[in-house]
Write an enzyme that holds these catalytic residues in place. Structure first.
Site, PDB file in Angstrom:
ATOM      1  N   SER A 155       5.169  -4.915  -2.258  1.00 19.06           N
ATOM      2  CA  SER A 155       5.325  -3.218  -1.981  1.00 19.06           C
ATOM      3  C   SER A 155       6.299  -2.978  -1.475  1.00 19.06           C
ATOM      4  O   SER A 155       7.362  -3.328  -0.648  1.00 19.06           O
ATOM      5  CB  SER A 155       3.468  -2.957  -2.588  1.00 19.06           C
ATOM      6  OG  SER A 155       3.509  -1.687  -2.229  1.00 19.06           O
ATOM      7  N   TYR A 160      -5.708  -8.402   1.691  1.00 16.91           N
ATOM      8  CA  TYR A 160      -4.602  -8.759   3.235  1.00 16.91           C
ATOM      9  C   TYR A 160      -4.996 -10.131   3.714  1.00 16.91           C
ATOM     10  O   TYR A 160      -4.240 -10.831   3.987  1.00 16.91           O
ATOM     11  CB  TYR A 160      -3.432  -8.083   3.303  1.00 16.91           C
ATOM     12  CG  TYR A 160      -3.066  -6.796   2.184  1.00 16.91           C
ATOM     13  CD1 TYR A 160      -2.066  -7.355   1.913  1.00 16.91           C
ATOM     14  CD2 TYR A 160      -3.281  -5.394   2.105  1.00 16.91           C
ATOM     15  CE1 TYR A 160      -1.139  -7.272   0.448  1.00 16.91           C
ATOM     16  CE2 TYR A 160      -2.281  -5.156   1.355  1.00 16.91           C
ATOM     17  CZ  TYR A 160      -1.413  -5.596   0.005  1.00 16.91           C
ATOM     18  OH  TYR A 160      -0.868  -5.135  -0.527  1.00 16.91           O
ATOM     19  N   ASP A 215       5.929  -3.770 -14.411  1.00 13.19           N
ATOM     20  CA  ASP A 215       5.616  -2.579 -13.042  1.00 13.19           C
ATOM     21  C   ASP A 215       6.668  -1.625 -13.110  1.00 13.19           C
ATOM     22  O   ASP A 215       8.093  -2.454 -13.639  1.00 13.19           O
ATOM     23  CB  ASP A 215       5.972  -3.893 -11.659  1.00 13.19           C
ATOM     24  CG  ASP A 215       5.826  -3.297 -10.392  1.00 13.19           C
ATOM     25  OD1 ASP A 215       5.638  -2.048 -10.763  1.00 13.19           O
ATOM     26  OD2 ASP A 215       6.074  -2.865  -9.535  1.00 13.19           O
ATOM     27  N   GLY A 269       0.614  -1.048   0.115  1.00 11.95           N
ATOM     28  CA  GLY A 269      -0.036   0.307  -0.442  1.00 11.95           C
ATOM     29  C   GLY A 269       0.357   1.321  -0.319  1.00 11.95           C
ATOM     30  O   GLY A 269       0.325   2.655   0.535  1.00 11.95           O
ATOM     31  N   SER A 270       2.432   1.079  -0.340  1.00 12.74           N
ATOM     32  CA  SER A 270       2.843   2.118  -0.429  1.00 12.74           C
ATOM     33  C   SER A 270       3.015   2.972   0.793  1.00 12.74           C
ATOM     34  O   SER A 270       3.277   4.347   0.297  1.00 12.74           O
ATOM     35  CB  SER A 270       1.811   2.901  -1.606  1.00 12.74           C
ATOM     36  OG  SER A 270       2.195   2.565  -2.822  1.00 12.74           O
ATOM     37  N   GLY A 275      -0.418  -6.291  -7.854  1.00 13.36           N
ATOM     38  CA  GLY A 275      -1.138  -6.981  -7.199  1.00 13.36           C
ATOM     39  C   GLY A 275      -1.691  -8.328  -7.936  1.00 13.36           C
ATOM     40  O   GLY A 275      -2.617  -8.129  -7.626  1.00 13.36           O
ATOM     41  N   PHE A 326      -1.633   0.672 -14.609  1.00 19.46           N
ATOM     42  CA  PHE A 326      -2.191   1.224 -13.242  1.00 19.46           C
ATOM     43  C   PHE A 326      -1.318   2.616 -12.553  1.00 19.46           C
ATOM     44  O   PHE A 326      -2.305   3.072 -11.752  1.00 19.46           O
ATOM     45  CB  PHE A 326      -2.628  -0.276 -12.323  1.00 19.46           C
ATOM     46  CG  PHE A 326      -3.278  -1.319 -12.757  1.00 19.46           C
ATOM     47  CD1 PHE A 326      -4.750  -0.423 -13.240  1.00 19.46           C
ATOM     48  CD2 PHE A 326      -2.466  -2.233 -13.026  1.00 19.46           C
ATOM     49  CE1 PHE A 326      -5.189  -2.361 -13.426  1.00 19.46           C
ATOM     50  CE2 PHE A 326      -3.788  -3.490 -13.586  1.00 19.46           C
ATOM     51  CZ  PHE A 326      -4.661  -3.461 -14.040  1.00 19.46           C
TER      52      PHE A 326
END
Lengths: 463, 582
Positions: A308, A244, A406, A232-233, A437, A355
């Protein structure tokens, strides 16, 4: 040419021999802002053209000097323009202030902006590219996140946490086994309210759990304990996010492991190093739980895993563990979030296509890194200019999963290379056609590939 | 059958909110990917059309019906389009302004944001004069809250009160597609849409026949017959509903003016024209489409210019330019300096509307950091323009833009040639032209009349259609009423006026092509990117179905169903002639 009343006024001026004073006279007559900027020599020439010139109300703006003022005080702007122009008399100033200009509604134009701006060819979006490589429901899921995340990030670097919490689909812990997995939340540290959600495989007794049951010692000879850091950065999701929760349950089922999902503090409210500190706290907590020890060697077989930002946290927590002498058996980094100041080839090539936009990545780093630090900070670029090599350090083995679509992949590959160069044990899994994702839904081949790899990665020390 | 549709539509609409509590309870017990629960749970009333929920997404806390998946994807794509086009902070207002009901239900969540981007026109009470003029109070009873799904599509095909019979008048059951086969040909071309046969059909056919007969009588100067017929048209029109009634009324009114020679004073009030124009802008996508496509072409033509100059043949309220200004600021390397020459008709009331528009645009340019220069030009006819007056500076890239202006030049012989000659001398990088796609300039009155009847029927249908699409509030809005008035004036001009007073001399793209070609212009291809974007944006901002973007040899057309209504074309001078002349 008919120039209505203005032309007659101008003509009158001309006929009355007031050409020299044309601007001022005209202004008095018509009471408007006008700034005739014709050069002197032209005045004598435009017998015909005269009709046109005075009627051209001429406004020259110098936006950069005045713009901050104008934003808040349109009055100042007007005055400044007027005072800058020697041709204009006080009369004009008065005329200006009495004109409707000051009460006019500029929001009129904002409405017209609701129909968006045309885009140049180069900016064109290739939405379909991402649609072609993932199943439709996956596309919908990730696009939904993309859209929601766009709403949540504010351009000023703050974050709409309230809406984020509302939009995030959450699931409570469930002490009744479902599909052979039960879960419960534990408070790991009170001071920072650090929670972790623990997922355990159900060992036969299919009844409601009691407090005693949940901390019952594990019975297996060897059982991996995966400490999981959600993605989630650094800003989004939590240990109880449905995406999750589901992923952790799948990990338990597939790997026959205990999963401890860490609810670390998130940016921008909690910047570096809060997330790492929470990860370290959780690791210490897990390693000191006797009920998580494998029977064989009375050790907790700890693996760190994350996607991530979670993957990023894995590295930094593992580093801390090595320095402090806590044993970690392996690191699993799924699409880990790394970066750096330089713009890499993949960032340029994939920007906005699957994305993710590079500007979004930058936003998250700004939100996470300490104020004033750039992306070459060690947190972001662990083997970059400010990084530290892992040479000669007993770092755990790593499984690094990189998605070929990515845009962060060049940094992920650089990370893998950095480990390798330092003589560490690295397994790189490069999934050419995977996007971010992909592991959230089990309906693609990459999901099973990765799960198989994780399973064998955490099972290698089983007898 | 119609009622079924309407009920299905509304119960579906409620589902988003009514099921939200269910969804929350569901969430807590779900915990493990038991997706089946979702399927059992969802609203049985909509089950018929739906199919089950996507189980994998359900496990993650999102309900999307399998049958809705593609639709949700499309809506997400549309929203993404906006995010892509908006500036950095372009959509953050959605976070604060939108009421986010139930984020579990992705369909309604996404829909709520689309609605937010495309807010219903203000429901300000229509003023007395216009509502009495149009006798449209009946439509106010249409309170459907419509959604853009398939069942709704059928509903929308029936404008006005047809699906909500509120009283016993048979005329209320009128169906758009059928009563007037001469006008609305969609019924034939799109047989998949349900058709209800109703008895007012006959009245509708008779109405059109009477209108045409009246026009015929006018042409033959049989004014007595024309007088009798026009009164009859008035009566027949009263028994109709929706768009047909309004169109017929305007045409009858225009015929009456012609018969009794009460001509409207065209130029009397250009400020009121501007007001109507604004409402037309707000209520339907035609002008937005025109601005968008023209801007796109201009933007591309300005690609590398550092000083640009736009000459707008009809500035009006200047609604076209904020978007272009903003687009230019997004250019790599920053925006060029921007000159705008706005041309407008003389004002009778001594207001200085051009200048006020200039001020406002300057203010906007200022806030977004574009160096901006504005000149307002008052002239009563574009043919009075001279290249010298426009003060073209060496080195600046010029675009000339005309939205619904050129056809006026056809009223005086030689005018259009003069204007095109002026444009040629300006040597613009691009000359964007938007015109109505119809021939209202034929030599024979009855032909013009028939063509105009077709054309404006489609336009009025589209206005009603967007209302029925549920994006507008049910009662006719001020925007809608004023837009009808805007079009009504054009009808009046086409039908009642002659000679130089008849300025609405719309001609088709083919005719314009020939004219531009012989004047020495070369067509500029507007490109598939513009086409794609225009289509997407239309779907998003015009409430979708019904409107259609079409590409015609590099020009873009916007139409309603199968009928093209406006066309954007772009022109340039061939490299040789632009160097050779002058």
């Amino acid at each position: 040419m008919v120039i209505s009343e203005v032309s007659s006024a101008a003509k009158q001026c001309y006929e009355e021999g007031k050409v020299q004073n044309c601007g001022g006279e005209l202004l008095k007559k018509i009471g408007r802002v006008s700034c005739p900027n014709k050069r002197e020599e032209n005045k004598m020439e435009f017998e015909e053209g005269l009709l046109a010139h005075p009627s051209t109300f001429f406004l020259s703006f110098t936006p950069h000097t005045l713009s901050p003022l104008l934003l808040f005080f349109p009055f100042f702007f007007l005055v400044a323009v007027i005072l800058n122009s020697p041709h204009l008399s006080c009369e004009v100033v008065r005329a200006c202030f009495s004109s409707q200009f000051l009460t006019s509604d500029p929001s009129l134009y904002l409405r017209s902006l609701s129909f968006p701006i045309p885009m140049a060819e180069s900016n064109q979006l290739n939405l379909n590219e991402s649609k072609m490589v993932v199943p439709l429901n996956m596309w919908v899921l990730i696009s939904n996140f993309k859209l929601a995340y766009n709403l949540l990030r504010r351009p000023d670097g703050t974050f709409n946490r309230d809406l984020a919490e509302f939009l995030d689909r959450k699931v409570p812990a469930n002490a009744s086994p479902v599909d052979g997995v039960f879960s419960f939340d534990v408070v790991v540290e009170r001071e920072t309210s650090l929670l972790s959600r623990i997922y355990r495989p159900d060992e036969g007794e299919n009844h409601a759990r009691t407090l005693v049951d949940i901390e019952k010692p594990v019975t297996s000879e060897v059982i991996p304990v995966i400490i999981f850091f959600h993605g989630g950065s650094f800003a989004h999701s939590s240990a109880d996010s449905a995406i999750y929760d589901t992923l952790c349950r799948r990990l338990v089922g597939i790997c026959n492991a205990v999963v401890v999902s860490v609810n670390y503090r998130r940016a921008p409210e909690n910047r570096y190093p809060c997330a790492y500190d929470d990860g370290w706290t959780a690791l210490q907590w897990v390693s000191s739980r006797s009920w998580l020890q494998s029977r064989k060697d009375k050790k907790v077989h700890i693996y760190l895993a994350g996607d991530s930002s979670g993957g990023n946290i894995v590295h930094h927590v593992a580093r801390k563990a090595v320095e402090s002498g806590v044993e970690v058996m392996g690191n699993i980094l799924l699409n880990p979030l790394f970066g750096g100041e330089e713009r890499t080839e993949s960032e340029k090539r994939l920007d906005g296509k699957y994305f993710v936009r590079i500007q979004d990545r930058d936003w998250y780093w700004r939100a996470f890194l300490p104020e004033g630090e750039n992306k070459d900070h060690e947190a972001c670029n662990p083997f970059g200019p400010k990084g530290r090599s892992l040479e000669g350090i007993p770092f755990p083995k790593s499984l690094i999963v990189v998605a070929g679509l990515d845009l962060v992949q060049d940094w992920q590959l650089a990370y893998a290379k950095g480990l390798e160069k330092a003589g560490q044990n690295v397994k790189l899994l490069y999934l050419e056609q995977a996007t971010i994702g992909f592991y959230l839904l089990p309906n693609n081949e990459h999901f099973s590939t990765v799960m198989d790899e994780i399973k064998s990665f955490v099972s290698s020390d089983r007898s | 059958m119609k009622r079924d549709h309407s009920e299905a539509g509304s119960s579906y609409g409620q589902q988003g909110s009514s099921s939200s509590s269910v969804a929350k309870g569901e969430c807590s017990s779900m915990s493990s990917g038991k997706a089946k629960m979702w399927e059992e749970d969802h609203d049985p009333s909509s089950g018929g059309g739906g199919g089950g929920m996507d189980e994998l997404l359900a496990a993650l806390g999102y309900k999307v019906r399998n049958s809705d998946m593609a639709d949700v994807a499309q809506k997400l794509e549309q929203l993404e389009m906006v995010m892509g086009t908006a500036q950095e902070d372009g959509i953050s207002h959605l976070a604060t302004d939108t009421v986010h009901y139930d984020p579990t239900d992705l369909y309604s969540w996404v829909q709520s944001m689309i609605n937010e981007l495309n807010p219903p026109p203000t429901t300000a009470a229509a003023n007395g004069t216009s509502s009495s003029l149009l006798c449209s109070s009946q439509i106010e009873e249409n309170t459907s809250r419509a959604f853009t799904d398939d069942s709704e599509y059928d509903l929308r095909a029936i404008p006005g009160i047809a699906v909500y019979p509120q009283n016993d008048e048979p005329s209320n059951k009128r169906l758009k597609t059928n009563p007037v086969p001469e006008i609305g040909s969609e019924g034939v071309q799109e047989p998949s849409r349900p058709v209800v046969l109703v008895d007012s059909q006959e009245t509708g056919v008779r109405l059109v026949h009477t209108l045409l007969a009246c026009a015929e009588a006018v042409q033959q100067e049989n004014l007595k017959l024309a007088d009798a017929l026009v009164k009859h048209v008035g009566l027949l029109a009263q028994s109709q509903a929706g768009a047909m009634k309004k169109v017929a009324s305007y045409f009858a009114q225009a015929l009456a003016r012609r018969i009794y020679q009460i001509y409207p004073q065209e130029a009397m009030d250009s400020s009121f024209s501007d007001v109507l124009h604004m409402h037309f802008y707000e209520s339907c996508p035609y002008l937005k489409f025109a601005h968008f496509t023209a801007n796109q072409a201009i933007l591309e033509a300005f690609a590398s210019a550092t000083r640009v100059h736009v000459i707008d043949f009809g500035l009006k309220q200047g609604m076209q330019w904020p978007a272009l200004l903003q687009a230019l600021t997004l250019r790599p390397g920053g925006p060029p300096t921007f000159r705008l020459t706005g041309i407008g008709p003389p004002q009778t009331d001594n207001t200085d509307s051009l200048q006020q528009v200039g001020w406002k645009l300057a203010q906007l340019a200022q806030t977004i950091g574009v160096q901006f220069e504005f000149r307002g030009f008052v002239c009563s006819s574009l043919s009075d323009l001279d290249t010298e007056m426009l003060e073209i500076r060496p080195g600046e890239a010029v675009a000339v833009n005309s939205v619904f202006e050129l056809h006026r030049m056809l009223a005086r012989s030689g005018s259009i040639e003069k204007v095109l000659g002026t444009v040629k001398k300006i040597k613009p990088k691009i000359f964007t032209v938007v015109e109505q796609e119809a021939n209202h300039n034929g030599p024979v009155f009855v032909d013009r009349f028939t063509e105009a009847l077709h054309y404006y029927s489609s336009l009025f249908d589209s206005l009603e259609g967007s209302v029925a699409a549920g994006l507008a509030a049910p009662p006719p809005t001020e925007d809608l009423l004023m837009s009808e008035l805007y079009l009504g004036r054009q009808i009046c001009n086409v039908v009642a006026c002659e000679g130089t007073d008849r300025v609405e001399r719309h001609e088709t793209l083919t005719q314009w092509r020939a004219r531009m070609g012989s004047a020495g212009f070369e067509a500029v291809h507007l490109g598939s990117n513009a086409f794609k974007q225009a289509s997407m944006l239309l779907a998003l901002f015009a409430g979708g179905d019904g409107y259609r973007v079409e590409e015609n040899n590099g020009c873009l057309m916007l139409g309603w169903h199968t009928r093209s209504l406006i066309a954007t074309s772009a022109w340039k001078l061939p490299p040789l002639s632009s160097g050779g002349e002058s």
